[in-house]
Design an enzyme around this catalytic site. Structure first.
Site, PDB file in Angstrom:
ATOM      1  N   GLY A  72       0.814  -1.221   0.000  1.00  0.00           N
ATOM      2  CA  GLY A  72       0.000   0.000   0.000  1.00  0.00           C
ATOM      3  C   GLY A  72       0.844   1.266   0.000  1.00  0.00           C
ATOM      4  O   GLY A  72       2.079   1.217  -0.123  1.00  0.00           O
ATOM      5  N   SER A  81      -4.271   6.745  13.890  1.00  0.00           N
ATOM      6  CA  SER A  81      -4.602   7.941  13.115  1.00  0.00           C
ATOM      7  C   SER A  81      -4.940   9.101  14.039  1.00  0.00           C
ATOM      8  O   SER A  81      -5.468   8.900  15.147  1.00  0.00           O
ATOM      9  CB  SER A  81      -5.815   7.631  12.231  1.00  0.00           C
ATOM     10  OG  SER A  81      -6.349   8.809  11.695  1.00  0.00           O
ATOM     11  N   ALA A  82      -4.688  10.302  13.561  1.00  0.00           N
ATOM     12  CA  ALA A  82      -5.069  11.510  14.307  1.00  0.00           C
ATOM     13  C   ALA A  82      -6.574  11.606  14.475  1.00  0.00           C
ATOM     14  O   ALA A  82      -7.053  12.407  15.281  1.00  0.00           O
ATOM     15  CB  ALA A  82      -4.543  12.741  13.573  1.00  0.00           C
ATOM     16  N   TYR A  92     -14.531   3.680  10.963  1.00  0.00           N
ATOM     17  CA  TYR A  92     -13.084   3.616  10.692  1.00  0.00           C
ATOM     18  C   TYR A  92     -12.303   4.083  11.922  1.00  0.00           C
ATOM     19  O   TYR A  92     -11.392   3.411  12.406  1.00  0.00           O
ATOM     20  CB  TYR A  92     -12.718   4.482   9.476  1.00  0.00           C
ATOM     21  CG  TYR A  92     -11.232   4.741   9.373  1.00  0.00           C
ATOM     22  CD1 TYR A  92     -10.356   3.727   8.991  1.00  0.00           C
ATOM     23  CD2 TYR A  92     -10.689   5.990   9.708  1.00  0.00           C
ATOM     24  CE1 TYR A  92      -8.985   3.956   8.928  1.00  0.00           C
ATOM     25  CE2 TYR A  92      -9.327   6.223   9.644  1.00  0.00           C
ATOM     26  CZ  TYR A  92      -8.473   5.204   9.259  1.00  0.00           C
ATOM     27  OH  TYR A  92      -7.117   5.425   9.220  1.00  0.00           O
ATOM     28  N   LYS A 132      -9.618   2.143  14.864  1.00  0.00           N
ATOM     29  CA  LYS A 132      -8.287   2.584  15.320  1.00  0.00           C
ATOM     30  C   LYS A 132      -8.259   2.694  16.841  1.00  0.00           C
ATOM     31  O   LYS A 132      -7.316   2.233  17.493  1.00  0.00           O
ATOM     32  CB  LYS A 132      -7.926   3.933  14.678  1.00  0.00           C
ATOM     33  CG  LYS A 132      -7.729   3.878  13.174  1.00  0.00           C
ATOM     34  CD  LYS A 132      -6.586   2.952  12.788  1.00  0.00           C
ATOM     35  CE  LYS A 132      -6.416   2.823  11.293  1.00  0.00           C
ATOM     36  NZ  LYS A 132      -5.556   1.694  10.910  1.00  0.00           N
ATOM     37  N   PRO A 184     -19.684  17.391   6.224  1.00  0.00           N
ATOM     38  CA  PRO A 184     -20.098  16.958   7.562  1.00  0.00           C
ATOM     39  C   PRO A 184     -19.005  16.143   8.239  1.00  0.00           C
ATOM     40  O   PRO A 184     -18.355  15.312   7.600  1.00  0.00           O
ATOM     41  CB  PRO A 184     -21.337  16.089   7.305  1.00  0.00           C
ATOM     42  CG  PRO A 184     -21.811  16.479   5.951  1.00  0.00           C
ATOM     43  CD  PRO A 184     -20.614  16.932   5.169  1.00  0.00           C
TER      44      PRO A 184
HETATM   45  P1  NAD Z   1      -3.452   1.601   1.707  1.00  0.00           P
HETATM   46  O1  NAD Z   1      -4.854   1.210   1.448  1.00  0.00           O
HETATM   47  O2  NAD Z   1      -2.668   2.162   0.584  1.00  0.00           O
HETATM   48  O3  NAD Z   1      -2.637   0.371   2.324  1.00  0.00           O
HETATM   49  C1  NAD Z   1      -3.243  -0.619   3.124  1.00  0.00           C
HETATM   50  C2  NAD Z   1      -2.872  -1.966   2.530  1.00  0.00           C
HETATM   51  O4  NAD Z   1      -3.447  -2.993   3.337  1.00  0.00           O
HETATM   52  C3  NAD Z   1      -3.398  -2.171   1.102  1.00  0.00           C
HETATM   53  O5  NAD Z   1      -2.318  -2.549   0.273  1.00  0.00           O
HETATM   54  C4  NAD Z   1      -4.447  -3.274   1.234  1.00  0.00           C
HETATM   55  O6  NAD Z   1      -4.481  -4.088   0.086  1.00  0.00           O
HETATM   56  C5  NAD Z   1      -3.959  -4.009   2.474  1.00  0.00           C
HETATM   57  N1  NAD Z   1      -4.989  -4.712   3.231  1.00  0.00           N
HETATM   58  C6  NAD Z   1      -6.180  -4.230   3.688  1.00  0.00           C
HETATM   59  N2  NAD Z   1      -6.836  -5.177   4.384  1.00  0.00           N
HETATM   60  C7  NAD Z   1      -6.048  -6.277   4.381  1.00  0.00           C
HETATM   61  C8  NAD Z   1      -6.176  -7.569   4.936  1.00  0.00           C
HETATM   62  N3  NAD Z   1      -7.256  -7.945   5.615  1.00  0.00           N
HETATM   63  N4  NAD Z   1      -5.164  -8.454   4.740  1.00  0.00           N
HETATM   64  C9  NAD Z   1      -4.067  -8.108   4.039  1.00  0.00           C
HETATM   65  N5  NAD Z   1      -3.891  -6.890   3.488  1.00  0.00           N
HETATM   66  C10 NAD Z   1      -4.868  -5.987   3.659  1.00  0.00           C
HETATM   67  O7  NAD Z   1      -3.475   2.612   2.940  1.00  0.00           O
HETATM   68  P2  NAD Z   1      -2.309   3.526   3.538  1.00  0.00           P
HETATM   69  O8  NAD Z   1      -2.660   4.943   3.254  1.00  0.00           O
HETATM   70  O9  NAD Z   1      -0.979   3.021   3.151  1.00  0.00           O
HETATM   71  O10 NAD Z   1      -2.581   3.291   5.087  1.00  0.00           O
HETATM   72  C11 NAD Z   1      -1.893   2.306   5.824  1.00  0.00           C
HETATM   73  C12 NAD Z   1      -2.441   2.272   7.236  1.00  0.00           C
HETATM   74  O11 NAD Z   1      -2.325   3.561   7.824  1.00  0.00           O
HETATM   75  C13 NAD Z   1      -3.929   1.910   7.323  1.00  0.00           C
HETATM   76  O12 NAD Z   1      -4.133   1.099   8.460  1.00  0.00           O
HETATM   77  C14 NAD Z   1      -4.615   3.240   7.494  1.00  0.00           C
HETATM   78  O13 NAD Z   1      -5.828   3.145   8.185  1.00  0.00           O
HETATM   79  C15 NAD Z   1      -3.583   3.996   8.325  1.00  0.00           C
HETATM   80  N6  NAD Z   1      -3.685   5.464   8.177  1.00  0.00           N
HETATM   81  C16 NAD Z   1      -3.621   6.014   6.922  1.00  0.00           C
HETATM   82  C17 NAD Z   1      -3.745   7.394   6.777  1.00  0.00           C
HETATM   83  C18 NAD Z   1      -3.704   8.019   5.403  1.00  0.00           C
HETATM   84  O14 NAD Z   1      -4.127   9.173   5.282  1.00  0.00           O
HETATM   85  N7  NAD Z   1      -3.227   7.364   4.363  1.00  0.00           N
HETATM   86  C19 NAD Z   1      -3.911   8.195   7.907  1.00  0.00           C
HETATM   87  C20 NAD Z   1      -3.959   7.609   9.166  1.00  0.00           C
HETATM   88  C21 NAD Z   1      -3.836   6.223   9.286  1.00  0.00           C
HETATM   89  C1  UD1 Z   2      -9.388  12.438   6.422  1.00  0.00           C
HETATM   90  C2  UD1 Z   2     -10.236  11.476   7.193  1.00  0.00           C
HETATM   91  C3  UD1 Z   2      -9.554  11.143   8.514  1.00  0.00           C
HETATM   92  C4  UD1 Z   2      -8.143  10.619   8.275  1.00  0.00           C
HETATM   93  C5  UD1 Z   2      -7.375  11.684   7.492  1.00  0.00           C
HETATM   94  C6  UD1 Z   2      -5.980  11.258   7.162  1.00  0.00           C
HETATM   95  C7  UD1 Z   2     -12.514  12.071   6.474  1.00  0.00           C
HETATM   96  C8  UD1 Z   2     -13.814  12.682   6.889  1.00  0.00           C
HETATM   97  N1  UD1 Z   2     -11.543  12.078   7.415  1.00  0.00           N
HETATM   98  O1  UD1 Z   2      -9.404  13.613   7.141  1.00  0.00           O
HETATM   99  O2  UD1 Z   2     -10.277  10.177   9.231  1.00  0.00           O
HETATM  100  O3  UD1 Z   2      -7.504  10.376   9.514  1.00  0.00           O
HETATM  101  O4  UD1 Z   2      -8.084  11.935   6.258  1.00  0.00           O
HETATM  102  O5  UD1 Z   2      -6.014  10.294   6.169  1.00  0.00           O
HETATM  103  O6  UD1 Z   2     -12.367  11.566   5.370  1.00  0.00           O
HETATM  104  N2  UD1 Z   2     -11.137  19.117   1.472  1.00  0.00           N
HETATM  105  C9  UD1 Z   2     -11.698  19.948   0.528  1.00  0.00           C
HETATM  106  N3  UD1 Z   2     -12.083  19.397  -0.677  1.00  0.00           N
HETATM  107  C10 UD1 Z   2     -11.920  18.084  -0.964  1.00  0.00           C
HETATM  108  C11 UD1 Z   2     -11.340  17.245   0.006  1.00  0.00           C
HETATM  109  C12 UD1 Z   2     -10.971  17.784   1.223  1.00  0.00           C
HETATM  110  O7  UD1 Z   2     -11.857  21.145   0.760  1.00  0.00           O
HETATM  111  O8  UD1 Z   2     -12.313  17.652  -2.060  1.00  0.00           O
HETATM  112  C13 UD1 Z   2     -10.694  19.705   2.753  1.00  0.00           C
HETATM  113  C14 UD1 Z   2     -11.328  19.094   3.977  1.00  0.00           C
HETATM  114  O9  UD1 Z   2     -12.512  19.772   4.301  1.00  0.00           O
HETATM  115  C15 UD1 Z   2     -10.220  19.295   5.014  1.00  0.00           C
HETATM  116  C16 UD1 Z   2      -8.926  19.188   4.200  1.00  0.00           C
HETATM  117  O10 UD1 Z   2      -9.308  19.442   2.849  1.00  0.00           O
HETATM  118  O11 UD1 Z   2     -10.281  20.580   5.573  1.00  0.00           O
HETATM  119  C17 UD1 Z   2      -8.265  17.824   4.271  1.00  0.00           C
HETATM  120  O12 UD1 Z   2      -9.215  16.820   3.933  1.00  0.00           O
HETATM  121  P1  UD1 Z   2      -8.799  15.267   3.797  1.00  0.00           P
HETATM  122  O13 UD1 Z   2      -7.649  15.145   2.875  1.00  0.00           O
HETATM  123  O14 UD1 Z   2     -10.025  14.504   3.486  1.00  0.00           O
HETATM  124  O15 UD1 Z   2      -8.239  14.880   5.251  1.00  0.00           O
HETATM  125  P2  UD1 Z   2      -8.932  15.015   6.697  1.00  0.00           P
HETATM  126  O16 UD1 Z   2     -10.132  15.847   6.666  1.00  0.00           O
HETATM  127  O17 UD1 Z   2      -7.870  15.414   7.637  1.00  0.00           O
END
Ligand code: NAD
Ligand code: UD1
Length: 333
Positions: free
Chosen positions: A10, A124-125, A148, A152, A292
């Site tokens: 991922g 996650s935050a 979701y 976490k 929202p």
């Molecule tokens: P991603 O979707 O790119 O990576 C997650 C990977 O896990 C994918 O490759 C998916 O195929 C795999 N996966 C999901 N369920 C599985 C299962 N049951 N068994 C095996 N593989 C599985 O997401 P990412 O952005 O790389 O995020 C990684 C982690 O960080 C996640 O747990 C996500 O919730 C957390 N996280 C991400 C963000 C963000 O903004 N990207 C923010 C906070 C937390």
């Molecule tokens: C999202 C997730 C949050 C996750 C975080 C990091 C939601 C509701 N929350 O939050 O759980 O931890 O990503 O992955 O999805 N925005 C726009 N236009 C858009 C998209 C976003 O204006 O088309 C704004 C949003 O209102 C926000 C900012 O951009 O103010 C960032 O949005 P986004 O990238 O979705 O991240 P988070 O809101 O932090």
């Protein structure tokens, strides 16, 4: 060390695998490819010269996990595997709880039986909820507004309980802020399917002409320009934070929650401007109603990460935009 990386194909996982290889570790990836492709393994090989060991398996498949632990003397686990779309989690909560919670329970059970009790977990935050004042600090009260987020928070609790029950466990709960950008090679990055929910990939697709216009969700927040403020962190900085967390987990028992952010807030319009500067392309946008569930501001207090991990983020917003744009172009997205 031999590190099992769940979700390693991922977005964040692939960047962390690159950093692990470059630091001399041996990552072993397990991923069911539900949100990624095994093509990333070739890109990892191009960047590092090494192709990581890969198992296509679901972490809920206990027998498959047992086989992996039998075939590899795993020292520690970095656990990324999970479903992560907030809106989708409201539509299909059972799938989210089953995938994220059951998957982690099975993983920990197999780890325990194999005698591997060191895990770095992707939190996650989002666990800071709607009612805390920025900057968010690890000891603030936590809460959630969607399935979701609950997965976490529940997993933070479960992993903490595990440490209470057995003092041999080491758990680091990494609370990520908003990871964006891509590896500077342009070979790996984030490519969500369909219309992105998150701001950065949306901006990038407007810049690329794939989507016509960005909707800015609200310009009447209590922030300097009225648009939402977030703590965007370069995915490579985040990946490097995992290596520091791994070192910490190996050296310290017990559970610790640690923020990975930059401590700097950036508004939606500031990110648009930075992207335009980095790409040289105009990003069309219009002001739309608030989304929202959104909060006005979210950024990290990073003192704990600096103190416990000796880690802080290096890249700035323009680097994140430049590298994210280079990835889009290199991959013809
Ligand atoms: P991603 O979707 O790119 O990576 C997650 C990977 O896990 C994918 O490759 C998916 O195929 C795999 N996966 C999901 N369920 C599985 C299962 N049951 N068994 C095996 N593989 C599985 O997401 P990412 O952005 O790389 O995020 C990684 C982690 O960080 C996640 O747990 C996500 O919730 C957390 N996280 C991400 C963000 C963000 O903004 N990207 C923010 C906070 C937390
Ligand atoms: C999202 C997730 C949050 C996750 C975080 C990091 C939601 C509701 N929350 O939050 O759980 O931890 O990503 O992955 O999805 N925005 C726009 N236009 C858009 C998209 C976003 O204006 O088309 C704004 C949003 O209102 C926000 C900012 O951009 O103010 C960032 O949005 P986004 O990238 O979705 O991240 P988070 O809101 O932090």
């Amino acid at each position: 060390m031999k590190i099992l990386v769940t979700g390693g194909t991922g977005f964040i996982g692939s960047h962390t695998v690159v950093e692990l290889i470059e630091a001399g570790h041996e990552p072993i990836i397990v991923d069911n490819l539900s949100n990624s492709s095994d093509k990333v393994l070739d890109d990892i090989q191009t960047i590092t010269g090494k192709k990581p060991v890969f198992y296509k398996a679901d972490i809920r498949d206990k027998a498959a996990l047992e086989k992996i632990f039998k075939e590899n003397a795993v020292d520690a686990v970095i656990h990324f595997a999970g479903l992560k779309a907030v809106g989708e989690s409201v539509q299909i909560p059972l799938e989210y709880y089953h995938n994220n919670i059951t998957g982690t329970l099975i993983l920990c059970d197999v780890m325990r039986k194999a005698g591997c009790k060191t895990i770095v977990f992707s939190s996650s935050a989002t666990v800071y909820g709607m009612n805390n004042a920025v900057p968010f600090k690890e000891d603030m009260p936590t809460s959630c507004t969607n399935p979701y987020g609950w997965t976490k928070l529940m997993l933070e609790q479960i992993l903490t309980d595990l440490c209470v029950s057995d003092p041999e466990w080491s758990v680091v709960l990494l609370r990520y802020f908003n990871p964006i950008g891509a590896h500077e090679s342009g070979l790996i990055g984030e490519n969500p399917s369909g219309i992105p929910n998150n701001l950065f990939p949306y901006i990038a697709r407007v810049a690329a002409g794939i989507l016509p216009c960005l909707s800015v969700f609200g310009n009447d927040y209590d922030t300097p320009d009225g648009t939402g403020v977030r703590d965007y962190i370069h995915v490579v900085d985040l990946a490097q934070g995992h290596l520091k967390a791994l070192d910490y987990a190996v050296a310290n028992k017990g559970a610790e929650a640690i923020n990975l952010g930059t401590s700097r807030g950036t508004s939606v319009l500031e990110l648009v401007t930075a992207f335009e500067k980095a790409s040289g392309v105009k990003v069309n946008y219009k002001i739309a109603p608030r989304r929202p569930g959104d909060i006005a501001s979210c950024y990290a207090d990073t003192e704990k990460a600096e103190k416990l991990l000796g880690w802080s983020a290096k890249y700035g917003i323009e680097d994140m935009c430049r590298h994210g744009w280079a990835y889009m172009n290199k991959k013809n997205i």
